[in-house]
Design an enzyme around this catalytic site. Structure first.
Site, PDB file in Angstrom:
ATOM      1  N   LYS A  75      -2.425   5.258  -3.242  1.00  0.00           N
ATOM      2  CA  LYS A  75      -2.403   5.464  -2.026  1.00  0.00           C
ATOM      3  C   LYS A  75      -1.393   7.223  -2.005  1.00  0.00           C
ATOM      4  O   LYS A  75      -0.274   7.342  -2.741  1.00  0.00           O
ATOM      5  CB  LYS A  75      -1.059   3.801  -1.678  1.00  0.00           C
ATOM      6  CG  LYS A  75      -1.226   3.542  -0.601  1.00  0.00           C
ATOM      7  CD  LYS A  75      -0.699   1.861  -0.432  1.00  0.00           C
ATOM      8  CE  LYS A  75       0.425   1.661   1.162  1.00  0.00           C
ATOM      9  NZ  LYS A  75       0.637   0.672   1.091  1.00  0.00           N
ATOM     10  N   SER A 150      -1.135  -2.327   4.419  1.00  0.00           N
ATOM     11  CA  SER A 150      -1.092  -0.724   4.807  1.00  0.00           C
ATOM     12  C   SER A 150      -1.968   0.222   3.690  1.00  0.00           C
ATOM     13  O   SER A 150      -2.558   1.385   4.208  1.00  0.00           O
ATOM     14  CB  SER A 150      -0.120  -0.323   5.020  1.00  0.00           C
ATOM     15  OG  SER A 150       0.743  -0.352   3.431  1.00  0.00           O
ATOM     16  N   SER A 174       0.299  -5.886   2.052  1.00  0.00           N
ATOM     17  CA  SER A 174      -0.810  -4.510   1.712  1.00  0.00           C
ATOM     18  C   SER A 174      -1.991  -3.884   1.422  1.00  0.00           C
ATOM     19  O   SER A 174      -2.766  -3.312   1.208  1.00  0.00           O
ATOM     20  CB  SER A 174       0.589  -3.107   2.352  1.00  0.00           C
ATOM     21  OG  SER A 174       1.129  -3.376   3.587  1.00  0.00           O
TER      22      SER A 174
HETATM   23  N1  GLN Z   1       2.522  -5.738   7.913  1.00  0.00           N
HETATM   24  C1  GLN Z   1       3.409  -6.141   6.825  1.00  0.00           C
HETATM   25  C2  GLN Z   1       4.377  -5.138   7.337  1.00  0.00           C
HETATM   26  O1  GLN Z   1       4.328  -3.811   9.036  1.00  0.00           O
HETATM   27  C3  GLN Z   1       3.402  -5.271   5.663  1.00  0.00           C
HETATM   28  C4  GLN Z   1       3.305  -4.164   5.092  1.00  0.00           C
HETATM   29  C5  GLN Z   1       3.064  -4.372   3.724  1.00  0.00           C
HETATM   30  O2  GLN Z   1       2.579  -5.044   2.788  1.00  0.00           O
HETATM   31  N2  GLN Z   1       3.231  -2.948   3.169  1.00  0.00           N
HETATM   32  O3  GLN Z   1       5.210  -4.835   7.632  1.00  0.00           O
END
Ligand code: GLN
Length: 486
Positions: A75, A150, A174
């Site tokens: 990532k 994400s 994410s």
């Molecule tokens: N959807 C969650 C957020 O926007 C989780 C994102 C993540 O785990 N990086 O904070």
């Protein structure tokens, strides 16, 4: 079947050389990535160079390390020395780290083959991969749909056969949610077992690195390699137990906790496959126990207050002075900082910074931030109570399957609410995995989540593996992994 073991067997028996294998993956990326946008940067030359080293070792008859020669993705918030690490933000576009994140350092030393950096929501804030500065990642199952987020690029790279495994990060879901949207396995380990050194921080007390893979066995293999104590990360603990050697353990008599509220108000075609998996566990000899979770209604506020507060503080380092983007014209330093941030952060990141600063402000601190921290303590204590009654908790990974592109931006709050099943594991630091368990009526993958007690990563993986092993026929069709032909 472990994709990693399969590849290594082919390499060691010299049915294919590592350079040939890498070239196959690279051409698969060339064919598919334009449409899917899983990778924001393909590191072709480095990949081929690493593959040559692996071939030399094989030719000398040396034994390979567990992830040696395996083509994989990272990532784009995991720092890679001399390779751009952008967090898919205009703020860090063209930023090249001068050091490696520990997780990449470990894999590099094993001669894993880095194919490239994968797409993500900007600074990991989002659930659909659509807030990326480089455009959304599309779902390999249906390109009208999002890949999730994400770590959407990481999940799509594995689901689309463009990497044998990927590393993602999980702050509130994410890793698990995109894995469930793309029909692959996503594992968020116990907080502290995998080093965060060199991983660009979103919310430091919640962030954790973990694998996205084609199978549970692969998740265990990758986790065992990367879960080492690291003195460069002050929250690092390393893992107490290896996991891949415990997958075969019988799960007769284990207790699976089910929380009714997680199954309410979700579509039939999501609820059914997850409920089906509960039945399968019963057939395998597990006992189902119904659990009450009185604090369920505070999970989302606690998560969004805590993560935004930490994000606001972490984003403070992007000031146009030290690294990253700087605005072209300004009259004084405060104007420079203000213009830099206005121009280089996307809408969602700005929203989190504002929310975070609001809850940390002296007028609101007690009412929001402090209250959230007190409740976080209560949630952690409540999970201790729950894990006296069961070994793992089973839930859907998300209340929806992959939605169509553009839907999330219409109503951001609605997408926050969709994180309900995944955020508890981050709030309490627990290990949790998403495993494909079926398809919805549009043939989009459905994920089942298992959450375990701290440091019982081995148990979560063991229980997930037993499901996968005993449902081979059901899940085989979900994982696309039209593997590069070897
Ligand atoms: N959807 C969650 C957020 O926007 C989780 C994102 C993540 O785990 N990086 O904070």
């Amino acid at each position: 079947m472990s994709r990693i073991k399969y590849i290594q067997k082919l390499l060691e028996s010299k049915e294919i050389s590592c350079v040939e294998l890498t070239k196959k993956y690279l051409s698969k990326i060339e064919e598919e990535n334009k449409a899917i946008n899983a990778y924001v940067n393909v590191t072709k030359e480095d990949a081929l160079k690493a593959a040559e080293t692996v071939d030399e070792k094989i030719n000398k008859g040396e034994k390979l390390q567990p992830l040696e020669g395996i083509p994989m993705s990272l990532k784009d918030n995991i720092s890679t020395k001399d390779i751009e690490t952008t967090c898919c933000s205009k703020m860090l576009k063209d930023y090249i780290p001068i050091y490696d994140a520990t997780v990449w350092d470990i894999l590099k030393k094993q001669n894993s083959i880095l194919l490239g950096k994968t797409n993500m929501d900007e600074f990991a804030m989002g659930s659909s991969c659509e807030t990326s500065y480089f455009g959304a990642t599309l779902n390999p199952h249906n390109k009208q749909h999002v890949a999730g987020g994400s770590s959407g690029g990481a999940a799509a790279s594995v689901a689309g056969g463009m990497a044998a495994f990927g590393l993602g990060t999980d702050t509130g879901g994410s890793i698990r949610q995109p894995a469930s949207f793309c029909g692959v396995v996503g594992f968020k380990p116990t907080y502290g077992t995998v080093s965060r050194y060199g991983v660009v921080a979103y919310a430091s007390s919640l962030d954790q690195v973990g694998p996205i893979t084609a199978s549970v066995e692969d998740a265990a293999i990758v986790y065992d390699s990367i879960s080492l104590y690291d003195k460069k990360d002050s929250t690092s603990l390393g893992s107490k137990f290896t996991t891949h050697d415990k997958l075969d353990k019988s799960i007769k008599g284990i207790k699976i906790g089910v929380v009714k509220e997680f199954f309410e108000g979700i579509q039939d075609d999501i609820r059914k496959p997850v409920e089906e998996s509960i039945k399968i566990y019963e057939e395998l000899g597990a006992e189902i126990v119904y659990i009450d979770m009185p604090l369920l209604k505070v999970f989302l506020p606690v998560y969004y207050i805590t993560s935004s507060a930490e994000a606001a503080s972490n984003m403070g380092r992007y000031d146009g002075i030290r690294y990253g983007y700087r605005t072209d014209s300004y009259n004084n330093i405060s104007e420079m900082i203000c213009k830099t941030r206005s121009e280089a952060f996307g809408k969602e990141v700005k929203r989190r910074i504002m929310l975070g600063n609001y809850v940390l402000s002296s007028e609101c601190y007690e009412a929001y931030y402090k209250k959230a921290q007190n409740l976080r303590g209560a949630i952690i204590r409540d999970f201790k109570r729950i894990f006296e009654k069961c070994d793992v908790i089973l839930t859907p990974t998300a209340p929806t399957t992959a939605y169509t592109l553009g839907e999330a931006s219409k109503d951001p709050i609605k997408t926050y609410l969709m994180d309900i099943c995944t955020v508890p594991a981050n709030i309490a630091g627990l290990p949790a995995i998403s495993v494909p368990c079926g398809l919805d009526s549009n043939k989009m993958p459905v994920g089942m989540q298992l959450m375990g007690n701290n440091f019982e990563d081995y148990k979560v993986l063991n229980i997930a593996y037993q499901y996968e092993k005993n449902t081979k026929n059901q899940t085989d069709g979900i994982t696309l992994w039209q593997e590069v032909e070897i």
